[in-house]
Design an enzyme around this catalytic site. Structure first.
Site, PDB file in Angstrom:
ATOM      1  N   HIS A 174      -6.024  -6.109  -2.461  1.00 58.82           N
ATOM      2  CA  HIS A 174      -4.952  -5.260  -1.949  1.00 58.82           C
ATOM      3  C   HIS A 174      -3.926  -6.078  -1.161  1.00 58.82           C
ATOM      4  CE1 HIS A 174      -3.647  -1.166  -1.282  1.00 58.82           C
ATOM      5  NE2 HIS A 174      -3.638  -1.291   0.026  1.00 58.82           N
TER       6      HIS A 174
ATOM      7  N   ASP B  49      -8.125  -4.767  -6.769  1.00 59.58           N
ATOM      8  CA  ASP B  49      -7.689  -3.740  -5.813  1.00 59.58           C
ATOM      9  C   ASP B  49      -7.823  -2.372  -6.484  1.00 59.58           C
ATOM     10  OD1 ASP B  49      -6.472  -2.097  -3.974  1.00 59.58           O
ATOM     11  OD2 ASP B  49      -4.434  -2.782  -4.445  1.00 59.58           O
TER      12      ASP B  49
ATOM     13  N   SER C  88       0.852  -1.179   0.000  1.00 57.67           N
ATOM     14  CA  SER C  88       0.000   0.000   0.000  1.00 57.67           C
ATOM     15  C   SER C  88       0.898   1.243   0.000  1.00 57.67           C
ATOM     16  CB  SER C  88      -0.966  -0.029   1.183  1.00 57.67           C
ATOM     17  OG  SER C  88      -2.018   0.897   1.016  1.00 57.67           O
TER      18      SER C  88
END
Length: 492
Positions: free
Chosen positions: A460, A435, A172
């Site tokens: 994700h 994602d 991320s």
């Protein structure tokens, strides 16, 4: 006031069919970071929590202030001459769960690596300043965080007399940091595994909900159509006092809509909250996190199962059923959409929060990343535009954090790091097709020295978690490819 015929029909339908929803009993379930992994962590004697004396400001030589930064180390798999793996902390508290579980631990076992995880400044227990007032948040930036990591690597090399190669890992926002760390400090970081990292800063990130739409549609075209119909029906109900009361009841609202309907900020927050019921599930769909909450076990299949279930009622009622499911899963008694309550919480300058104020500050001063309703055909309505988020920046941090300021800082971020035109070697970018953050990342290989791995059907940071028998073959293959890239870098 003339009441539309469609509105009267909708109210009549709700009254006649209410029992189908309210008497079905509790429904059973299956927002930017990568939580801990799935499998239980052992109380490993090899994992140590330590503290590092870090500089407050790496770019002002006159400022000699320091603070204590938390980090974890695990030497269980290390052999002399092995590489050093660095897990980068992000916009939340660092977890020692990552020190004994996750794909990077499997790689450490193979390559006999020493493991470090460094907590990001201003998050978790790493507190550089007395509080989180705006004056003190000036030291919170990706630039300072990258310099923290470089300073840490340099000092640890000297302290432990290490000469081996460092490989950075992150998912991320830390996935972005991993790539940027390799780009800015190549003499310290030999390679980087960048998972689900958004490299392009963007104020109006409308593509987020484009990907959410596509993920729902890939499950069922009818599911997506029903989601849009449901939101259209909610919008219709907001046009009349009877409809407002029905929304209060069906969505278990903490504040009656009738008392806040005239203020756009509250209504925008209401619509944003409903949309995020879907966004959060899509983003983390079927991942392998450790200690999942009930909400974490809810999947796209669950959402679409409800939206396709005609026995619950019309699409609006099914949307309410999803909202109830999420409220129960997160132990909330009512849905708080009150904008003022949200702003009050984010104005809290103490360290008591979990990082919401800090990450909001970073979005307002570096990235934007605002997941707006701009994307057409407005499946989730069009009531939370980019201005809604910019107003939050001003209301939380002050009037200077306005639209012009945001445009400038986002431009600066992309200029500084290169956005999607980043030039760097020994980095692998990994993204999952469902994602939403892949829309701001590199998903196609442009340079063989910085390849991309795009995994169909995964969410994700999916590649970061431990393997599981339920993992699709393309995810297992991605983990093998990542290992091969690390092996190649270490041989260079």
């Amino acid at each position: 006031m003339k009441v539309p015929v469609l509105f009267l029909f909708l109210l009549m339908f709700l009254q006649v069919n209410a029992w189908k929803f309210f008497h079905k009993g509790r429904l059973n379930g299956g927002n930017i970071g990568c939580p801990g992994s799935k499998h239980p962590i052992l109380n490993s004697p090899f994992v140590k929590t330590k503290w590092f004396t870090q500089r407050l400001d790496h770019f002002d030589t006159r400022n000699n202030k320091t603070w204590q930064q938390r980090y974890f180390v695990n030497n269980e798999y290390y052999q002399n001459g092995g590489p050093i793996f660095l897990m980068i902390g992000g916009e939340g508290e660092a977890s020692d769960k990552w020190m004994t579980a996750g794909a990077w631990v499997d790689y450490a076992k193979k390559f006999k690596a020493l493991l470090f995880q460094v907590e990001h400044r201003y998050y978790g227990q790493s507190h550089p300043t007395e509080d989180l007032c705006v004056k003190n948040l000036v030291y919170l930036s990706s630039e300072q965080a990258l310099a923290d990591l470089a300073y840490f690597v340099s000092k640890i090399n000297n302290e432990l007399q290490l000469t081996a190669k460092w490989i950075a890992f992150g998912g991320s926002y830390p996935g972005s940091l991993a790539a940027w760390l390799r780009m800015k400090y190549p003499h310290l970081i030999h390679g980087a595994v960048s998972s689900s990292g958004p490299l392009l800063a963007e104020v109006d990130f409308f593509d987020y909900f484009r990907v959410v739409d596509e993920a729902l549609e890939s499950n069922s075209e009818k599911c997506l159509a029903n989601v849009k119909t449901a939101h259209d029906q909610v919008n219709l109900l907001t046009k009349h006092p009877l409809g407002l009361r029905k929304l209060d009841e069906s969505f278990k609202l903490c504040d009656p809509l009738e008392t806040l309907i005239k203020e756009p900020k509250h209504i925008a927050n209401f619509w944003d909250t409903l949309a995020n019921n879907f966004a959060g599930v899509v983003q983390y769909n079927k991942d392998n996190r450790i200690g999942k909450t009930a909400a974490g076990n809810i999947t796209i299949d669950d959402l679409c199962g409800i939206m396709l279930n005609e026995t619950i009622g019309i699409p609006f009622q099914r949307l309410a059923a999803i909202n109830k499911l999420l409220l129960n899963a997160t132990n909330q008694t009512c849905l708080d959409y009150n904008y003022d309550n949200m702003i009050k919480a984010l104005r809290n300058t103490s360290w008591a929060g979990e990082g919401g104020r800090q990450w909001t500050y970073q979005t307002c001063t570096e990235f934007g990343f605002y997941q707006t309703s701009t994307y057409s055909p407005h499946v989730f309505g069009d009531k939370f535009p980019v201005d809604f988020y910019i107003q939050q920046c001003e209301d939380i941090f002050g009037s200077r954090f306005n639209a012009s300021f945001l445009d400038d800082v986002v431009y600066r971020t992309n200029m500084m790091y290169g956005g999607l035109d980043i030039e760097v070697t020994n980095v692998v970018y990994i993204h999952g097709s469902i994602d939403p953050w892949h829309a701001l990342g590199i998903t196609e290989t442009k340079d063989q020295d910085a390849p991309a791995i795009y995994i169909e059907g995964t969410a994700h940071c999916a590649n970061m978690y431990p393997s599981d028998d339920s993992d699709p073959p393309q995810l297992n293959q991605a983990r093998v490819e990542i290992e091969n890239h690390i092996d190649k870098w270490l041989r260079l």
